[in-house]
Scaffold this motif. Structure first.
Motif, PDB file in Angstrom:
ATOM      1  N   MET A   5     -34.573 -15.575  53.512  1.00  0.00           N
ATOM      2  CA  MET A   5     -34.914 -15.044  54.814  1.00  0.00           C
ATOM      3  C   MET A   5     -35.544 -16.166  55.541  1.00  0.00           C
ATOM      4  O   MET A   5     -36.561 -16.967  55.214  1.00  0.00           O
ATOM      5  N   ASP A   6     -35.158 -16.592  56.715  1.00  0.00           N
ATOM      6  CA  ASP A   6     -35.318 -17.581  57.538  1.00  0.00           C
ATOM      7  C   ASP A   6     -36.724 -17.338  58.450  1.00  0.00           C
ATOM      8  O   ASP A   6     -36.641 -16.590  59.349  1.00  0.00           O
ATOM      9  N   MET A   7     -37.846 -17.798  58.007  1.00  0.00           N
ATOM     10  CA  MET A   7     -39.104 -17.696  58.677  1.00  0.00           C
ATOM     11  C   MET A   7     -39.057 -18.266  60.037  1.00  0.00           C
ATOM     12  O   MET A   7     -39.950 -17.740  60.949  1.00  0.00           O
ATOM     13  N   ASN A   8     -38.248 -19.082  60.591  1.00  0.00           N
ATOM     14  CA  ASN A   8     -38.357 -19.704  61.669  1.00  0.00           C
ATOM     15  C   ASN A   8     -37.849 -18.524  62.924  1.00  0.00           C
ATOM     16  O   ASN A   8     -38.159 -18.807  64.012  1.00  0.00           O
ATOM     17  N   GLU A   9     -37.285 -17.591  62.294  1.00  0.00           N
ATOM     18  CA  GLU A   9     -36.839 -16.351  63.198  1.00  0.00           C
ATOM     19  C   GLU A   9     -37.857 -15.546  63.648  1.00  0.00           C
ATOM     20  O   GLU A   9     -37.989 -14.923  64.725  1.00  0.00           O
ATOM     21  N   PHE A  10     -39.046 -15.652  62.975  1.00  0.00           N
ATOM     22  CA  PHE A  10     -40.043 -14.781  63.270  1.00  0.00           C
ATOM     23  C   PHE A  10     -41.503 -15.584  63.874  1.00  0.00           C
ATOM     24  O   PHE A  10     -42.374 -14.912  64.239  1.00  0.00           O
ATOM     25  N   LEU A  11     -41.500 -16.765  63.841  1.00  0.00           N
ATOM     26  CA  LEU A  11     -42.549 -17.893  64.290  1.00  0.00           C
ATOM     27  C   LEU A  11     -42.339 -18.567  65.344  1.00  0.00           C
ATOM     28  O   LEU A  11     -41.166 -18.891  65.523  1.00  0.00           O
ATOM     29  N   SER A  12     -43.127 -18.806  66.152  1.00  0.00           N
ATOM     30  CA  SER A  12     -42.812 -19.825  67.298  1.00  0.00           C
ATOM     31  C   SER A  12     -44.205 -20.531  67.773  1.00  0.00           C
ATOM     32  O   SER A  12     -45.486 -19.905  67.328  1.00  0.00           O
ATOM     33  N   LYS A  13     -44.327 -21.548  68.121  1.00  0.00           N
ATOM     34  CA  LYS A  13     -45.467 -22.130  68.436  1.00  0.00           C
ATOM     35  C   LYS A  13     -46.308 -21.487  69.462  1.00  0.00           C
ATOM     36  O   LYS A  13     -47.512 -21.418  69.285  1.00  0.00           O
ATOM     37  N   GLU A  14     -45.706 -21.031  70.483  1.00  0.00           N
ATOM     38  CA  GLU A  14     -46.122 -20.058  71.455  1.00  0.00           C
ATOM     39  C   GLU A  14     -47.073 -18.820  70.903  1.00  0.00           C
ATOM     40  O   GLU A  14     -48.054 -18.375  71.751  1.00  0.00           O
ATOM     41  N   LEU A  15     -46.730 -18.474  69.546  1.00  0.00           N
ATOM     42  CA  LEU A  15     -47.414 -17.302  68.925  1.00  0.00           C
ATOM     43  C   LEU A  15     -48.591 -17.822  67.975  1.00  0.00           C
ATOM     44  O   LEU A  15     -49.188 -16.937  67.435  1.00  0.00           O
ATOM     45  N   ILE A  16     -48.924 -19.024  68.215  1.00  0.00           N
ATOM     46  CA  ILE A  16     -50.066 -19.328  67.054  1.00  0.00           C
ATOM     47  C   ILE A  16     -51.104 -20.098  68.213  1.00  0.00           C
ATOM     48  O   ILE A  16     -50.886 -20.866  69.035  1.00  0.00           O
ATOM     49  N   ILE A  17     -52.421 -19.453  67.723  1.00  0.00           N
ATOM     50  CA  ILE A  17     -53.388 -19.720  68.570  1.00  0.00           C
ATOM     51  C   ILE A  17     -54.713 -20.138  67.764  1.00  0.00           C
ATOM     52  O   ILE A  17     -55.279 -19.655  66.984  1.00  0.00           O
ATOM     53  N   LEU A  18     -54.632 -21.757  67.578  1.00  0.00           N
ATOM     54  CA  LEU A  18     -55.476 -22.390  66.752  1.00  0.00           C
ATOM     55  C   LEU A  18     -56.969 -22.213  67.199  1.00  0.00           C
ATOM     56  O   LEU A  18     -58.065 -22.280  66.287  1.00  0.00           O
ATOM     57  N   ASP A  19     -57.298 -22.027  68.471  1.00  0.00           N
ATOM     58  CA  ASP A  19     -58.773 -21.988  68.802  1.00  0.00           C
ATOM     59  C   ASP A  19     -58.991 -20.474  69.484  1.00  0.00           C
ATOM     60  O   ASP A  19     -59.355 -20.416  70.711  1.00  0.00           O
ATOM     61  N   LEU A  20     -58.419 -19.541  68.923  1.00  0.00           N
ATOM     62  CA  LEU A  20     -58.590 -18.261  69.175  1.00  0.00           C
ATOM     63  C   LEU A  20     -60.224 -17.972  69.398  1.00  0.00           C
ATOM     64  O   LEU A  20     -60.984 -17.895  68.591  1.00  0.00           O
ATOM     65  N   LYS A  21     -60.527 -17.420  70.712  1.00  0.00           N
ATOM     66  CA  LYS A  21     -61.825 -17.156  71.029  1.00  0.00           C
ATOM     67  C   LYS A  21     -62.096 -15.641  70.895  1.00  0.00           C
ATOM     68  O   LYS A  21     -62.131 -14.961  71.886  1.00  0.00           O
ATOM     69  N   ALA A  22     -62.183 -15.192  69.631  1.00  0.00           N
ATOM     70  CA  ALA A  22     -62.581 -13.683  68.978  1.00  0.00           C
ATOM     71  C   ALA A  22     -64.086 -13.602  68.672  1.00  0.00           C
ATOM     72  O   ALA A  22     -64.285 -14.450  67.892  1.00  0.00           O
ATOM     73  N   THR A  23     -64.631 -12.540  69.071  1.00  0.00           N
ATOM     74  CA  THR A  23     -66.029 -12.227  68.774  1.00  0.00           C
ATOM     75  C   THR A  23     -66.001 -10.972  67.659  1.00  0.00           C
ATOM     76  O   THR A  23     -67.015 -10.716  67.185  1.00  0.00           O
ATOM     77  N   SER A  24     -64.748 -10.424  67.513  1.00  0.00           N
ATOM     78  CA  SER A  24     -64.712  -9.118  66.652  1.00  0.00           C
ATOM     79  C   SER A  24     -63.401  -8.979  66.117  1.00  0.00           C
ATOM     80  O   SER A  24     -62.202  -9.621  66.840  1.00  0.00           O
ATOM     81  N   LYS A  25     -63.150  -8.298  65.297  1.00  0.00           N
ATOM     82  CA  LYS A  25     -61.775  -7.707  64.840  1.00  0.00           C
ATOM     83  C   LYS A  25     -60.686  -7.174  65.996  1.00  0.00           C
ATOM     84  O   LYS A  25     -59.877  -7.597  66.200  1.00  0.00           O
ATOM     85  N   ALA A  26     -61.650  -6.203  66.801  1.00  0.00           N
ATOM     86  CA  ALA A  26     -60.949  -5.670  68.012  1.00  0.00           C
ATOM     87  C   ALA A  26     -60.545  -6.757  68.923  1.00  0.00           C
ATOM     88  O   ALA A  26     -59.427  -6.627  69.584  1.00  0.00           O
ATOM     89  N   ASP A  27     -61.281  -7.662  69.348  1.00  0.00           N
ATOM     90  CA  ASP A  27     -61.202  -8.641  70.159  1.00  0.00           C
ATOM     91  C   ASP A  27     -59.820  -9.583  69.646  1.00  0.00           C
ATOM     92  O   ASP A  27     -58.926  -9.994  70.564  1.00  0.00           O
ATOM     93  N   ALA A  28     -59.939  -9.863  68.353  1.00  0.00           N
ATOM     94  CA  ALA A  28     -58.793 -10.741  67.997  1.00  0.00           C
ATOM     95  C   ALA A  28     -57.493 -10.021  67.995  1.00  0.00           C
ATOM     96  O   ALA A  28     -56.315 -10.630  68.316  1.00  0.00           O
ATOM     97  N   ILE A  29     -57.227  -8.757  67.435  1.00  0.00           N
ATOM     98  CA  ILE A  29     -56.248  -8.074  67.668  1.00  0.00           C
ATOM     99  C   ILE A  29     -55.696  -7.980  69.253  1.00  0.00           C
ATOM    100  O   ILE A  29     -54.508  -7.898  69.519  1.00  0.00           O
ATOM    101  N   GLN A  30     -56.850  -7.584  70.026  1.00  0.00           N
ATOM    102  CA  GLN A  30     -56.389  -7.617  71.453  1.00  0.00           C
ATOM    103  C   GLN A  30     -55.674  -8.800  72.046  1.00  0.00           C
ATOM    104  O   GLN A  30     -54.762  -8.839  72.597  1.00  0.00           O
ATOM    105  N   LYS A  31     -56.281 -10.143  71.671  1.00  0.00           N
ATOM    106  CA  LYS A  31     -55.827 -11.409  72.088  1.00  0.00           C
ATOM    107  C   LYS A  31     -54.484 -11.506  71.676  1.00  0.00           C
ATOM    108  O   LYS A  31     -53.675 -12.329  72.171  1.00  0.00           O
ATOM    109  N   LEU A  32     -54.312 -11.355  70.344  1.00  0.00           N
ATOM    110  CA  LEU A  32     -52.861 -11.655  69.604  1.00  0.00           C
ATOM    111  C   LEU A  32     -51.884 -10.724  70.198  1.00  0.00           C
ATOM    112  O   LEU A  32     -50.702 -11.154  70.392  1.00  0.00           O
ATOM    113  N   CYS A  33     -52.185  -9.506  70.519  1.00  0.00           N
ATOM    114  CA  CYS A  33     -51.270  -8.614  71.036  1.00  0.00           C
ATOM    115  C   CYS A  33     -50.844  -9.047  72.539  1.00  0.00           C
ATOM    116  O   CYS A  33     -49.615  -9.022  72.778  1.00  0.00           O
ATOM    117  N   GLU A  34     -51.775  -9.509  73.277  1.00  0.00           N
ATOM    118  CA  GLU A  34     -51.623 -10.040  74.658  1.00  0.00           C
ATOM    119  C   GLU A  34     -50.759 -11.239  74.597  1.00  0.00           C
ATOM    120  O   GLU A  34     -49.699 -11.318  75.424  1.00  0.00           O
TER     121      GLU A  34
END
Length: 148
Positions: A1-30
């Motif tokens: 399976m080619d993982m490049n198919e499911f990954l992109s630079k734009e979907l990676i946030i190395l400095d995610l500013k999340a204060t909780s589980k809910a916040d992290a899920i929300q921001k990644l969904c956005e």
């Protein structure tokens, strides 16, 4: 399976500013929505929490792998966030710094989803991959962990 198919630079946030589980899920969904991977943030967040109700997704080592299988997913994708330590709610109250959110189309529900989960899990089983996830300087380094 080619993982490049499911990954992109734009979907990676190395400095995610999340204060909780809910916040992290929300921001990644956005981010998934902004990159045209899902059709509706609120509906997909609800799908993720439906899956969360089935069992905890904190897997130890500071990693959580929430996922949603949904008609709201246009393109099966992984959104990855790295944040300051947050409490990943649940019975064990695990501390998490890396969130790998799986957005899975319903047609990919079985074989693709399981293969994707298996491939990610096999990478996370190696200490060097975990360390690279925690210290990577850019999105390309994160992608290389999974496609290597």
């Amino acid at each position: 399976m080619d993982m490049n198919e499911f990954l992109s630079k734009e979907l990676i946030i190395l400095d995610l500013k999340a204060t909780s589980k809910a916040d992290a899920i929300q921001k990644l969904c956005e981010r998934l929505y902004a990159e045209d991977c899902i059709t509706d943030v609120d509906k997909f967040v609800a799908d993720v929490y439906e899956r969360e109700a089935e069992g905890e997704t904190g897997i130890g080592q500071g990693i959580a792998i929430p996922h949603g299988k949904s008609e709201n997913v246009l393109k099966t994708s992984l959104a990855i966030g790295r944040t300051e330590t947050i409490d990943w709610e649940g019975e064990e109250h695990q501390e998490v710094t890396i969130i790998i959110l799986f957005a899975v189309r319903l047609v990919d529900n079985t074989s693709v989803h399981l293969k994707l989960l298996s491939q990610v899990a096999s990478k996370l089983a190696h200490d060097e991959s975990l360390e690279m996830l925690k210290t990577a300087k850019n999105a390309e380094d994160i992608i290389n962990i999974f496609v290597d």
